[in-house]
Enzyme design. Structure first.
Site, PDB file in Angstrom:
ATOM      1  N   ASP A 310      28.938  73.904  99.512  1.00 25.29           N
ATOM      2  CA  ASP A 310      29.521  72.705  98.912  1.00 25.29           C
ATOM      3  C   ASP A 310      29.697  72.954  97.425  1.00 25.29           C
ATOM      4  OD1 ASP A 310      29.949  70.926 100.978  1.00 25.29           O
ATOM      5  OD2 ASP A 310      27.801  70.468 101.105  1.00 25.29           O
ATOM      6  N   ASP A 347      29.027  53.073  79.307  1.00 21.80           N
ATOM      7  CA  ASP A 347      29.365  53.702  80.591  1.00 21.80           C
ATOM      8  C   ASP A 347      28.212  54.600  81.005  1.00 21.80           C
ATOM      9  OD1 ASP A 347      30.427  55.013  82.705  1.00 21.80           O
ATOM     10  OD2 ASP A 347      32.235  55.726  81.670  1.00 21.80           O
ATOM     11  N   GLU A 351      29.831  61.217  83.482  1.00 17.99           N
ATOM     12  CA  GLU A 351      31.034  61.557  82.717  1.00 17.99           C
ATOM     13  C   GLU A 351      31.033  60.808  81.392  1.00 17.99           C
ATOM     14  OE1 GLU A 351      31.139  60.734  85.903  1.00 17.99           O
ATOM     15  OE2 GLU A 351      32.318  62.215  86.996  1.00 17.99           O
ATOM     16  N   PHE A 380      34.268  50.325  85.366  1.00 13.08           N
ATOM     17  CA  PHE A 380      35.237  50.939  86.262  1.00 13.08           C
ATOM     18  C   PHE A 380      35.280  50.167  87.574  1.00 13.08           C
ATOM     19  CE2 PHE A 380      36.342  53.826  89.680  1.00 13.08           C
ATOM     20  CZ  PHE A 380      37.410  54.532  89.166  1.00 13.08           C
ATOM     21  N   ALA A 382      37.469  49.971  91.506  1.00 12.12           N
ATOM     22  CA  ALA A 382      38.371  50.724  92.375  1.00 12.12           C
ATOM     23  C   ALA A 382      39.810  50.261  92.179  1.00 12.12           C
ATOM     24  CB  ALA A 382      37.959  50.560  93.826  1.00 12.12           C
ATOM     25  N   MET A 386      40.001  52.268  85.769  1.00 12.01           N
ATOM     26  CA  MET A 386      39.726  52.650  84.381  1.00 12.01           C
ATOM     27  C   MET A 386      38.567  51.808  83.863  1.00 12.01           C
ATOM     28  SD  MET A 386      43.140  51.070  82.673  1.00 12.01           S
ATOM     29  CE  MET A 386      43.527  49.336  82.809  1.00 12.01           C
ATOM     30  N   LYS A 403      39.929  53.954  79.069  1.00 12.04           N
ATOM     31  CA  LYS A 403      40.090  55.361  79.468  1.00 12.04           C
ATOM     32  C   LYS A 403      40.183  55.375  80.991  1.00 12.04           C
ATOM     33  CE  LYS A 403      35.302  56.938  79.946  1.00 12.04           C
ATOM     34  NZ  LYS A 403      34.466  55.732  79.897  1.00 12.04           N
ATOM     35  N   ASP A 526      23.627  67.715 104.500  1.00 13.20           N
ATOM     36  CA  ASP A 526      22.639  66.646 104.555  1.00 13.20           C
ATOM     37  C   ASP A 526      23.066  65.449 105.387  1.00 13.20           C
ATOM     38  OD1 ASP A 526      24.591  65.863 102.835  1.00 13.20           O
ATOM     39  OD2 ASP A 526      23.275  65.377 101.150  1.00 13.20           O
ATOM     40  N   ASP A 530      27.515  65.867 108.768  1.00 15.78           N
ATOM     41  CA  ASP A 530      27.350  67.317 108.691  1.00 15.78           C
ATOM     42  C   ASP A 530      26.681  67.872 109.947  1.00 15.78           C
ATOM     43  OD1 ASP A 530      28.479  67.967 106.286  1.00 15.78           O
ATOM     44  OD2 ASP A 530      26.656  67.598 105.126  1.00 15.78           O
TER      45      ASP A 530
END
Lengths: 692, 566
Positions: A310, A347, A351, A380, A382, A386, A403, A526, A530
């Site tokens: 992965d 935030d 990131e 943020f 959906a 932003m 952003k 995990d 999978d």
């Protein structure tokens, strides 16, 4: 589990235990599991009987006694090597076992709660665990959410969250709930939990031989039979030669001497160490906090030649990081950095944090108090895709800093009747092509510039993959990213191949394809989705943090839930096989010298010239003192070489990631050539010593 | 004649040059034959192949699994055995018996029949005074072809097992047998016998001729269809001579040129098969690796033998031993032949091995004891070598950190088990039967020479039987019930005790997947592997017989050095 203090190979306690078990293991029913050593045992017994018979007849041969003693020692040394390996494994497993013996479980019987011993639990039973309870057995969370302390098995002190549904529903027996309440369905019969299986694997009695061990045992037994043929026919040829030399048949070979010859020739070294090597392979895996559900899995690990990895967590650090600010035309980079930092102060995503860090590193922009700025954080979602802040300046004017993805910001700009420059669009696609993520920063109706967010490839991973390639292992990166991004990261990390936009079923399909082409595939996973791929893979390592379904499907469990573990497991497998092969080669190569010690000793009286030495003494190239000391030296060497090689069997031969040819050349030089030369020196030295 | 001359050295260079040059030519042709591809003999003999299948009702497109393949092979050999056995028992009543030879004794007939169906061609008899033309032709010569063809057929099944994947089909025994005989053995032996007749080998159905010798005594000169049998006895690594003294008989081997060709013919097919093997498993390099290993043993054995023969004999002072050598062609050619014939499981002789120096005799014996893998019998040498490859791969393959594999096929418990049986079977015969012979009167009464040499004779006989070689030390009188029966059983075990495990491995391997090679794969086509293979053959093959050898030829050699002979 974190009982890593016995990195020292032997401690006194272990040795005392091992000595005790070496004697217990003399039991023929146990000994017969090892045919080569069993043969030595029979030889020792026969020699002993001959001594007593001799005493009964009124004669006593101290030479026979010495042979008998050393034969028994050979058997004991072999038993000891197995016992010490088992002891080391058990010591690790026992600390876990202790946790579980007296646990009481709160079993749900309909609506009623009854208290039973953990060992009485059956598959499908429902139990309740609350703050402070120890989870009685392996199971799955049906209801609720709790934080669980898994340090008992992982050694990690930070608690983990276990909840129903999703990928974090599995709980392990012996771990402790430290908050909240969960309802657990038991998924494993008592005695068959991970810990139970692991204990069984290191305990000799229940240990199943692995396929390669079985094949090797057949080879060793076959060689033993061949040498048995060579030895049982010797009295006939010898008798013929006695007659031809004008000697009487009464000088024919004695049984103890023949037994000594046989024991020297059959591959006792590898025969004696074989199970110790297998157990210590298990043990080395355990030291890396990986539990294998079968010994077979470790062997398969050595054979794996395709690894599905992965991207996130294995190849890249978990999160993307900001690495650069790229301002739009007529915007200064400081202005962009300032806005970007403002938009990210609240935030909490990795990131966002990385943007704050970068702004500080590059332009020394410090953290500011959101309240004093009259700023409102816009998280943020959906829908908007932003995030940012709204700042009310002292003049009452509202400034919107945002952003987000290129598309989202373009919509934002359009809504504010702004202009989205072409140059920005171009830079966006340029960054995407490099496998990075561009975040566009805008203030009101103006685009300020871009933040370059990059997947950070783990340090040293490229070199690791290059090593794997040398060993003939192909690495395939699995990622949900788009093909462009995936290709760029794949190139940077140096993987051989990648699968972009991969869904769980793609993994399964890929594994099947590789297997049809003859490859053996290893993967780590995990989630419940999978599980099919984990089951299909030749090596499926389930992370302990994963679901019970995944843990059942895989053939190994990584207690640390560390995706890079896959590579280590492959190394453990290879090292185990190398050790086995090297010691086999060593053992067989040893025979050359033993022949040159024993045959001339036996044949001394044949076709003798006047001084009484036969012509075959020309073969006594080691110039050993006497026939008796030659035979004794050979069997003493044969016995002590086992004990001398125990540390090597337990630690494994030195492992380096090199091509097969290099590994072979090296091991062949040490164990093949060394195996021919060492006994010449060893036997000569022993001969000198016993004749002092 | 007393020294190894330059001419002889040049002859050796030409010989090996030709062998290496012809290997890819014939090897390539055979790979086409067995893959069922187009080749130049197809227009010539293709009709005969089709006709044969029609006649015996074989579907040429049908293939079988290894078990059926084995059963067909065994059935075929049982039928062959019964037929030869019976015509020997009743040869006096059958035609083509101009010398009026009487019926063969039952135990001798048993031994001869087994000997020829197993490609051993051990001869407890003198051909010219025992067997009629009929028995020689439709009994023995036919077996010379089909027993050789069987060796190649088994090899083909094995090769298919290696290069095929996930199937249980390993081929069709009848087709392999027909193709080998028709396209390989028949054309080559016709060609070769024409050359031999040109050199003066007899080929007729005349009764034996009685002539007046210069001394004035009567001598009976045996005649017969010799050239045709000699061609196939050499090409098919059979080795059973038409005449008792085999290729030292002037009618079997008249000129130095015929001698050269007959020696080349011994090694030609076994050597070429290594190329066929490489070609068919998909890597010519693999074939040359095996060729190189075999060549190493051959050249090493040859060098030691030549050195030993030319070394001063302590009894005669500085002269080499000449008794029993082929005086027409010289020592080198006697040694060459003895090395080739034992290495290649041929067993024809042009000198008496009994008279070789102990070291040369031991090399000849070791050649056989190592399992007849130094080129070996047609097909048999290569599948025998395959057994050692399996063992080598298994022992050393682990050292690269993977479970062992060969040409992409995993070597697992079953393969190891079968390989061990294949190694054990001949070792069992050699050691147990020799040990039996060395203690009992049955065995000891056959010995002509005393001391270690007598032991060598016994060891050699059973090695020759187990290795399906057929050459003899010749000092041993073996036409007794004891030797006929034990050697016969030895030949059967030595042949089928290897063939059946090999076919079983072929069947199991065909079912496996092929693992693609990578840098993590244990290489089986380089110098390192050649070295390993040599070591494993020497250690396993050699150590088994070291005690026995040291009491036989090694002792004899050491005694010779101090001037004692037997």
């Amino acid at each position: 589990m974190k009982t890593k203090q016995h990195t020292s190979l032997f401690n006194q306690n272990l040795i005392v235990q091992a000595v005790k078990y070496s004697i217990i293991k003399l039991n023929p029913a146990l000994l017969i599991r090892n045919p080569v050593i069993f043969m030595v045992g029979i030889g020792a017994l026969l020699t002993t009987i001959i001594i007593f018979y001799g005493i009964y007849q009124g004669s006593f041969s101290s030479f026979n006694l010495k042979i008998a003693i050393w034969l028994w020692i050979t058997v004991l040394f072999s038993n000891f090597s197995e016992a010490i390996a088992e002891g080391r494994g058990k010591a690790q497993a026992n600390s876990l076992k202790k946790n579980r013996t007296q646990i009481k479980a709160r079993k749900l019987n309909g609506k009623q709660e009854i208290s039973v011993y953990a060992t009485e639990l059956k598959k499908g039973d429902m139990v309740i665990c609350e703050e402070g309870d120890v989870i009685p057995s392996d199971g799955e969370v049906i209801e609720g959410i709790a934080s669980v302390d898994e340090s008992a098995i992982t050694g990690e002190s930070a608690p983990v969250i276990r909840e129903n549904g999703g990928d974090r529903s599995a709980v392990t027996g012996g771990t402790k709930v430290i908050s909240d309440r969960i309802l657990i369905r038991i998924t494993t019969e008592s005695g068959n939990t991970f810990i139970d299986r692991m204990i069984a694997l290191v305990e000799g009695a229940k240990r199943q031989k692995t396929p390669n061990e079985i094949a090797l045992s057949i080879l060793l037994s076959g060689l033993s039979i061949i040498f048995l043929l060579a030895v049982v026919t010797l009295p006939s040829f010898f008798g013929y030669s006695l007659k031809a030399s004008g000697l009487t048949q009464s000088q024919n070979l004695t049984l103890p001497v023949l037994i000594a010859l046989l024991v020297c020739l059959i591959p006792t070294t590898i025969g004696g160490l074989l199970s110790a090597i297998g157990i210590s392979g298990m043990d080395r895996l355990l030291q890396r906090n990986v539990i294998a559900t079968s010994g077979r899995a470790i062997e398969a690990a050595g054979d794996v030649d395709v690894l599905l990895l992965d991207k996130t967590g294995t190849i890249t650090l978990g999160n993307r990081m900001a690495t650069d600010f790229i301002p739009a035309e007529d915007v200064s980079v400081e202005e962009l950095a300032d806005a970007a930092q403002l938009s990210s102060l609240s935030d909490e995503t990795p990131e966002g944090r990385s943007i704050v860090v970068l702004a500080k590193e590059k332009f020394n922009i410090r953290g500011r108090d959101m309240n004093s700025l009259h700023a409102t954080f816009i998280p943020f979602t959906a829908q908007s895709r932003m995030s940012g802040v709204d700042i009310r300046k002292d003049d009452g004017k509202l400034h919107q800093i945002r952003k987000g993805s290129s598309e989202a910001i373009r919509n934002f700009i359009h809504n504010n009747n702004g202009f989205y420059p072409q140059k920005i669009k171009d830079t966006v696609s340029a960054i995407a092509r490099q496998g990075a993520t561009p975040l566009v920063v805008a203030k009101d109706k103006k685009v300020l510039g871009l933040i370059h967010l990059k997947d950070i490839v783990k340090g040293g991973i490229k070199q690791r993959f290059a090593e794997l390639r040398k060993m003939g292992i192909k690495t395939v990166m699995i990622t949900g990213d788009n093909p462009l991004t995936a290709a760029a990261i794949a190139a940077e990390a140096g993987v051989d191949d990648f699968m972009a936009e991969a869904k769980p079923e793609d993994k399964l399909r890929r594994i099947r394809e590789e297997q049809i082409n003859g490859h053996l595939v290893g993967m780590i996973g995990d989630g419940t989705n999978d599980a099919p791929a984990l089951a299909q893979a030749d090596i499926g390592i389930a992370m302990n943090s994963g679901t019970q379904a995944a843990r059942e499907a895989g053939n190994m469990v990584d207690l640390d839930s560390n995706p890079t573990k896959l590579i280590e497991v492959v190394e453990v497998g290879k090292q185990l096989l190398m050790t086995r092969g090297s010691l086999t080669t060593f053992s067989i190569a040893n025979d050359v010298a033993k022949y040159f010690a024993i045959i001339p000793a036996l044949a001394l009286p044949l076709y003798a010239s006047k001084d009484g030495t036969g012509v075959l003494s020309a073969l006594n190239i080691m110039n050993l003192m006497s026939p008796q000391s030659a035979i004794l030296s050979a069997i003493i060497f044969n016995a002590i070489i086992i004990i001398l090689l125990v540390p090597l069997a337990l630690k494994g031969v030195r492992y380096r990631p090199v091509t097969a040819n290099k590994a072979l050349t090296r091991n062949l030089f040490i164990f093949g050539l060394g195996g021919i030369i060492a006994p010449f020196i060893g036997i000569k030295l022993i001969d000198l010593l016993i004749n002092l | 004649m007393n020294e190894f001359s330059l001419i002889e050295f040049i002859q050796l260079v030409i010989f090996f040059g030709l062998l290496i040059g012809l290997t890819p030519v014939l090897g390539n042709y055979m790979s086409k034959v067995f893959a069922g591809n187009k080749h130049f003999m197809l227009p010539v003999l293709g009709w005969l192949e089709k006709y044969t299948y029609k006649l015996v009702r074989i579907n040429p497109t049908e293939e079988t699994n290894w078990k059926t393949y084995t059963i067909n092979l065994l059935l075929f050999h049982s039928a062959g055995f019964t037929f030869i056995f019976l015509i020997q028992l009743f040869q006096a009543y059958l035609p083509l018996n101009p010398a009026n030879l009487s019926d063969v004794s039952w135990h001798s007939a048993f031994n001869i029949s087994v000997s020829f169906i197993t490609n051993t061609n051990w001869q407890d008899y003198a051909g010219e005074t025992t067997l009629s033309y009929l028995v020689q032709m439709i009994g023995l010569t036919v077996q010379n072809f089909v027993s050789a063809a069987t060796g190649i057929a088994v090899l083909m099944a094995l090769i298919r097992g290696i290069f095929r994947k996930t199937t249980d089909r390993v081929g069709n025994f009848w087709i392999d047998l027909t193709r080998t005989t028709l396209y390989v053995l028949l054309p080559l032996s016709i060609l070769f016998s024409i050359v031999l007749v040109g050199q003066g080998v007899v080929q007729n159905f005349k009764p034996y001729e009685a002539v007046q010798t210069l001394q004035g005594t009567q001598q009976v000169i045996p005649m017969g269809p010799a050239a045709s049998q000699i061609a196939i006895k050499q090409l098919g690594t059979n080795g059973g001579g038409f005449f008792n003294s085999n290729s030292s008989h002037p009618f079997e081997n008249p000129t130095p040129f015929s001698n050269f060709l007959e020696m080349l013919a011994i090694l030609l097919i076994p050597a070429s098969l290594t190329f066929t093997y490489g070609k068919m498993v998909g890597s010519v390099r693999q074939g040359w690796t095996i060729f190189a290993t075999m060549l190493f043993f051959l050249v090493a054995g040859l060098s030691i033998s030549i050195y030993a023969e030319y070394s001063a004999n302590p009894i005669f002072g500085h002269l080499p031993l000449m008794e029993g050598k082929e005086t027409r062609f010289g020592i080198t050619n006697s040694v060459l032949w003895s090395t080739f014939t034992t290495a290649a499981s041929n067993g024809s002789v042009n000198a008496m091995h009994d008279s070789l120096s102990p070291v040369t005799g031991m090399i000849a014996m070791i050649n056989i004891m190592l399992g007849e893998v130094i080129f070996g019998g047609v097909g048999a040498g290569l599948y025998g070598m395959f057994i050692f490859i399996i063992l080598t791969v298994f022992i050393a393959g682990l050292m690269v950190g993977r479970t062992p594999e060969y040409l992409g096929k995993k070597v697992e418990a079953f393969e190891v088990q079968m390989a061990i049986i294949a190694v054990l079977a001949p070792a069992f015969v050699i050691l147990i039967f020799s040990a039996w012979a060395a203690v009992g009167n049955n065995g000891l009464s056959g010995i002509n020479n005393a001391g270690p040499h007598g032991l060598s004779e016994i060891l050699y006989a059973f090695s020759s039987a187990a290795g399906n070689n057929g050459s003899a030390f010749a000092g041993l009188n073996v036409n007794t019930v004891f030797y006929n029966i034990t050697l016969g059983i030895g030949m059967l075990i030595g042949r089928f005790g290897v063939i059946i495990p090999v076919l079983a491995i072929a069947g199991r391997m065909a079912e496996k997947k092929i693992i693609p090679p990578s840098s993590g794969t244990f290489r089986t086509d380089n110098l390192l592997f050649i070295g390993l293979l040599i070591a494993v053959i020497l250690i396993i093959g050699g150590l088994t017989f070291f005690p026995a050898l040291s009491l036989g030829p090694v002792t004899e050699h050491l005694l010779l050095r101090i001037g004692i002979t037997f």
